[in-house]
Motif scaffolding. Sequence first.
Motif, short mmCIF file in Angstrom:
data_model
loop_
_atom_site.label_atom_id
_atom_site.label_comp_id
_atom_site.label_asym_id
_atom_site.label_seq_id
_atom_site.Cartn_x
_atom_site.Cartn_y
_atom_site.Cartn_z
N ASP A 47 6.64 60.30 139.09
CA ASP A 47 6.32 59.02 138.45
C ASP A 47 4.98 58.46 138.91
OD1 ASP A 47 8.70 59.11 137.09
OD2 ASP A 47 9.78 57.85 138.53
N LEU A 48 4.38 59.05 139.94
CA LEU A 48 3.14 58.55 140.50
C LEU A 48 1.95 59.21 139.81
CD1 LEU A 48 1.70 56.83 142.68
CD2 LEU A 48 1.83 58.85 144.17
N LYS A 49 1.09 58.39 139.24
CA LYS A 49 -0.14 58.88 138.59
C LYS A 49 -1.33 58.28 139.33
CE LYS A 49 2.56 60.63 135.48
NZ LYS A 49 3.01 62.01 135.69
N ILE A 50 -2.23 59.14 139.81
CA ILE A 50 -3.40 58.70 140.55
C ILE A 50 -4.61 58.79 139.63
CG2 ILE A 50 -4.86 59.16 142.55
CD1 ILE A 50 -2.39 60.33 143.93
N SER A 51 -5.40 57.70 139.59
CA SER A 51 -6.50 57.65 138.61
C SER A 51 -7.88 57.72 139.23
CB SER A 51 -6.36 56.40 137.73
OG SER A 51 -6.28 55.24 138.54
N CYS A 52 -8.24 56.76 140.08
CA CYS A 52 -9.62 56.72 140.57
C CYS A 52 -9.68 56.28 142.03
CB CYS A 52 -10.47 55.78 139.70
SG CYS A 52 -9.89 54.09 139.68
N SER A 53 -10.74 56.69 142.69
CA SER A 53 -10.92 56.37 144.10
C SER A 53 -11.37 54.93 144.27
CB SER A 53 -11.96 57.32 144.72
OG SER A 53 -12.23 56.97 146.06
N GLY A 83 5.31 54.35 137.77
CA GLY A 83 6.01 53.84 136.59
C GLY A 83 5.05 52.96 135.81
N GLU A 84 5.39 51.68 135.68
CA GLU A 84 4.53 50.74 134.96
C GLU A 84 3.71 49.86 135.91
OE1 GLU A 84 4.28 50.72 131.64
OE2 GLU A 84 5.69 52.39 131.60
N GLN A 85 3.87 50.05 137.20
CA GLN A 85 3.23 49.15 138.19
C GLN A 85 1.95 49.76 138.75
OE1 GLN A 85 5.82 48.16 141.43
NE2 GLN A 85 4.48 46.57 142.23
N ASP A 86 0.88 48.94 138.81
CA ASP A 86 -0.35 49.37 139.46
C ASP A 86 -0.15 49.38 140.97
OD1 ASP A 86 -1.74 49.67 137.08
OD2 ASP A 86 -2.42 47.59 137.07
N VAL A 87 -0.62 50.44 141.63
CA VAL A 87 -0.43 50.58 143.07
C VAL A 87 -1.70 51.12 143.71
CG1 VAL A 87 2.08 50.92 142.97
CG2 VAL A 87 0.54 52.90 142.78
N ALA A 88 -1.76 50.99 145.02
CA ALA A 88 -2.79 51.65 145.82
C ALA A 88 -2.14 52.82 146.54
CB ALA A 88 -3.40 50.68 146.82
N MET A 107 5.80 50.58 149.07
CA MET A 107 6.71 51.18 148.09
C MET A 107 7.33 52.49 148.58
SD MET A 107 4.51 49.21 146.33
CE MET A 107 4.41 48.17 144.88
N GLY A 108 6.67 53.15 149.52
CA GLY A 108 7.22 54.39 150.04
C GLY A 108 6.15 55.37 150.46
N GLY A 109 6.57 56.44 151.08
CA GLY A 109 5.67 57.49 151.51
C GLY A 109 6.26 58.85 151.19
N GLU A 110 5.44 59.73 150.72
CA GLU A 110 5.92 61.07 150.35
C GLU A 110 4.85 62.11 150.69
OE1 GLU A 110 8.82 62.05 149.24
OE2 GLU A 110 9.73 60.09 148.89
N GLU A 111 5.28 63.35 150.72
CA GLU A 111 4.38 64.48 150.91
C GLU A 111 4.34 65.27 149.61
OE1 GLU A 111 4.29 68.70 153.37
OE2 GLU A 111 5.53 67.05 154.10
N ARG A 112 3.15 65.71 149.23
CA ARG A 112 3.05 66.58 148.05
C ARG A 112 2.22 67.81 148.39
NH1 ARG A 112 -1.12 63.94 143.58
NH2 ARG A 112 -2.97 63.94 144.91
N ILE A 113 2.51 68.87 147.72
CA ILE A 113 1.82 70.14 147.94
C ILE A 113 0.83 70.36 146.80
CG2 ILE A 113 2.09 72.62 148.31
CD1 ILE A 113 3.38 70.87 150.46
N LEU A 114 -0.42 70.62 147.16
CA LEU A 114 -1.46 70.87 146.16
C LEU A 114 -1.36 72.30 145.65
CD1 LEU A 114 -4.45 69.08 147.94
CD2 LEU A 114 -2.91 68.16 146.20
N GLN A 115 -2.15 72.60 144.62
CA GLN A 115 -2.10 73.92 144.00
C GLN A 115 -2.49 75.04 144.97
OE1 GLN A 115 -4.55 73.67 140.50
NE2 GLN A 115 -2.97 72.60 139.31
#
Length: 201
Positions: A79-85, A100-105, A138-146
């Motif tokens: 649900d997390l979409k990252i747009s710009c630095s 989701g629908e909420q703007d976040v940092a 809102m939370g913390g997660e780990e993600r794996i890049l390509q």
Amino acid sequence: MITLITLILYLSIPAVSHLADPSYKERTIVISLLSVFSLAIIILAIYLVYRYCFNPPSMQTNNNNNVEIPDSPTFDIEDLKISCSITKGRYSEVWRGTLGEQDVAVKIYSPVHKQYYYNEKYIYSLPHMDHDNILKFMGGEERILQDGSPQYLLVLQLIPMGTLMNYLKNNTLDWNIMCRLCQSLARGVSHLHTDIGSGGK
């Protein structure tokens, strides 16, 4: 005290016997060693009493030297979409995104600085951190890049005007804004220093 005992022992041996007794040097060495050993024992005892009675225990860590993290808010990484630095710091980068629908940092840490991620996540996950004058977590997660490398993400409330440091660099504050800023900071700091048992907010 040790020096006083040594002096008494020296004075208790007659002056003439110093010349006649061949074991005088041996006794002197033994007395000196006992004095040093006794002093070391006393210092060690004082340190241990201070360490275990007066010094608060250090923060516990797990086997990987990472801070044990309390239960924290979670979110679906899809649900997390990252747009710009937004900005880049010494240990992390801050990006604008939507959850989701909420703007976040979104604070992104590289594997090299993952301990800073764990430390910050631990702090935000502590009880009673939910307050109007403290940045919402809102939370913390780990993600794996390509390429298989991990990234560590903290999702926080987005502040539209940016960081306080950048705002103060680029703006001149009038008296009313300065007072509101000080009041907001004081409320947040006051909440962080309020005894949990007192129920203060």
